[in-house]
Design a protein around this motif. Structure first.
Motif, PDB file in Angstrom:
ATOM      1  N   PHE A 169       2.103   5.817  -3.668  1.00  0.00           N
ATOM      2  CA  PHE A 169       0.948   5.118  -3.331  1.00  0.00           C
ATOM      3  C   PHE A 169       0.331   4.938  -4.793  1.00  0.00           C
ATOM      4  O   PHE A 169       0.456   5.650  -5.604  1.00  0.00           O
ATOM      5  N   LYS A 170      -0.333   3.541  -4.912  1.00  0.00           N
ATOM      6  CA  LYS A 170      -0.814   3.613  -6.166  1.00  0.00           C
ATOM      7  C   LYS A 170      -2.101   4.762  -6.376  1.00  0.00           C
ATOM      8  O   LYS A 170      -2.937   4.587  -5.440  1.00  0.00           O
ATOM      9  N   VAL A 187       1.300   7.917  -7.297  1.00  0.00           N
ATOM     10  CA  VAL A 187       1.231   9.327  -6.590  1.00  0.00           C
ATOM     11  C   VAL A 187       2.425   9.418  -5.606  1.00  0.00           C
ATOM     12  O   VAL A 187       2.553   8.476  -4.841  1.00  0.00           O
ATOM     13  N   THR A 188       3.450  10.216  -6.044  1.00  0.00           N
ATOM     14  CA  THR A 188       4.797   9.948  -5.382  1.00  0.00           C
ATOM     15  C   THR A 188       5.011  11.408  -4.578  1.00  0.00           C
ATOM     16  O   THR A 188       5.075  12.523  -5.240  1.00  0.00           O
ATOM     17  N   LYS A 202      -5.015  15.237  -0.227  1.00  0.00           N
ATOM     18  CA  LYS A 202      -4.966  15.946  -1.236  1.00  0.00           C
ATOM     19  C   LYS A 202      -4.480  15.514  -2.330  1.00  0.00           C
ATOM     20  O   LYS A 202      -4.815  15.443  -3.608  1.00  0.00           O
ATOM     21  N   ALA A 203      -3.356  14.929  -2.135  1.00  0.00           N
ATOM     22  CA  ALA A 203      -2.383  14.388  -3.495  1.00  0.00           C
ATOM     23  C   ALA A 203      -3.161  13.054  -3.973  1.00  0.00           C
ATOM     24  O   ALA A 203      -3.143  12.944  -5.247  1.00  0.00           O
ATOM     25  N   MET A 204      -3.644  12.377  -3.108  1.00  0.00           N
ATOM     26  CA  MET A 204      -4.475  11.238  -3.688  1.00  0.00           C
ATOM     27  C   MET A 204      -5.717  11.637  -4.382  1.00  0.00           C
ATOM     28  O   MET A 204      -6.115  10.584  -5.061  1.00  0.00           O
ATOM     29  N   THR A 205      -6.028  12.659  -4.312  1.00  0.00           N
ATOM     30  CA  THR A 205      -7.227  13.129  -5.147  1.00  0.00           C
ATOM     31  C   THR A 205      -7.245  14.017  -5.976  1.00  0.00           C
ATOM     32  O   THR A 205      -8.010  14.821  -6.631  1.00  0.00           O
ATOM     33  N   GLU A 208       0.766  -1.191   0.043  1.00  0.00           N
ATOM     34  CA  GLU A 208      -0.125   0.004  -0.059  1.00  0.00           C
ATOM     35  C   GLU A 208       0.666   1.322   0.127  1.00  0.00           C
ATOM     36  O   GLU A 208       0.396   2.333  -0.530  1.00  0.00           O
ATOM     37  N   ILE A 209       1.966   1.340   0.577  1.00  0.00           N
ATOM     38  CA  ILE A 209       2.959   2.322   0.489  1.00  0.00           C
ATOM     39  C   ILE A 209       4.452   1.911   0.199  1.00  0.00           C
ATOM     40  O   ILE A 209       4.661   0.781   0.536  1.00  0.00           O
TER      41      ILE A 209
END
Length: 313
Positions: free
Chosen positions: A274-275, A159-160, A302-305, A144-145
């Motif tokens: 994260f994927k 997402v890095t 915020k990054a994941m969205t 997951e990470i």
């Protein structure tokens, strides 16, 4: 159509269209895999794969679009499972971390221990590999990470985010001529045998680039992935070592002298990844915060969205 068919198609692509390997990975039979894919193609009215006899040769153009949709569907199915786990049992579950050796050995132990203190019912799996393997484990959702210095930013499906920066350190025997030098140059290093990381690990690219820019050829006599190994061979007189500073911060060895080398090799950035699109559980956010104060939950969310591009290091 059903999820089994979708998984068979996705796994067939992952296994380079080898249906025998696909069946083995999914613990089923090769004829069963082949039949399920054909039935899906018949229902959709298009060929997902071009064939030569019974062998799959390549993904067709409509197959590429179908594969993209399948990946979205299966990702969302996995998210549904995570959401269910999250809300049915907020403080338990299985958390998989992928990291390179240096991160797993020197950076993660205290953070993992603190996470276990906060979430004692969470089972943690730690996977080690090359930076490329770390990225692949994220893409395949084995982890997951991911935590690594190289490569993670090269995958658009991830997402890095920057986690922390660090510099290389020179490891020298106390009796070595360079041990008492106040400021060491690349020219000085090029005159001595060097021991450092394998080219795929721990900022080695910066080391090579620094020498190349000065038109110098370093005498690298040994490459390793373990900082302890490098230091041990330095102690045995094989050469002088270049390691990551986190590897010697709390673990200096008697008989060795350490010189920071940021002025020669610059600063490196370790990243977490994260994927894209997956649902992160509470303890994943918590672990990111434990890794770095630069990774508060609000920023990671915020990054994941979709707003990762405005992250400020």
């Amino acid at each position: 159509m059903n999820l089994h068919q979708f998984r068979f198609v996705q796994e067939a692509v992952r296994r380079n269209l080898n249906l025998t390997e696909t069946a083995k990975a999914l613990h089923t039979s090769q004829p069963g895999v082949s039949k399920a894919i054909i039935e899906l193609e018949e229902e959709l009215g298009v060929d997902i794969f071009a064939r030569h006899g019974k062998r799959l040769k390549q993904v067709t153009e409509p197959g590429q679009h179908i594969l993209e949709s399948i990946q979205v569907i299966l990702r969302e199915v996995a998210n549904l499972k995570r959401i269910g786990e999250e809300f049915s049992s907020q403080d338990s579950g299985r958390f998989s971390i992928a990291a390179t050796h240096t991160q797993a050995r020197y950076v993660l132990p205290s953070r993992v221990a603190r996470l276990r203190g906060l979430y004692p019912k969470v089972q943690i799996s730690l996977h080690q590999g090359t930076p490329e393997q770390v990225a692949q484990m994220l893409l395949e959702e084995t982890a997951e990470i991911g935590v690594a210095t190289e490569s993670l930013a090269d995958y658009p499906e991830l997402v890095t985010l920057p986690c922390y920066d660090w510099q290389h350190v020179l490891v020298i025997p106390e009796a070595h001529p360079l041990a008492q030098q106040q400021r060491i140059t690349l020219e000085m290093l090029a005159e001595h045998p060097l021991i450092t990381y394998h080219p795929s690990f721990t900022g080695r690219t910066r080391i090579d680039q620094a020498f190349a820019q000065r038109h110098l050829t370093p005498d690298i006599v040994l490459e390793a992935i373990d900082s302890d190994v490098i230091s041990t061979y330095v102690l045995h007189g094989l050469g002088i070592g270049i390691v990551a500073e986190m590897a010697v911060a709390d673990d200096s060895k008697p008989g060795l002298v350490y010189h920071p080398m940021g002025h020669l090799f610059g600063s490196n950035v370790t990243r977490v990844a994260f994927k894209r699109g997956i649902y992160l559980r509470n303890y994943v956010y918590e672990f990111a915060e434990l890794l770095s104060e630069r990774l508060p939950r609000k920023l990671v969310h915020k990054a994941m969205t979709g707003h990762y591009e405005d992250y400020a290091l």
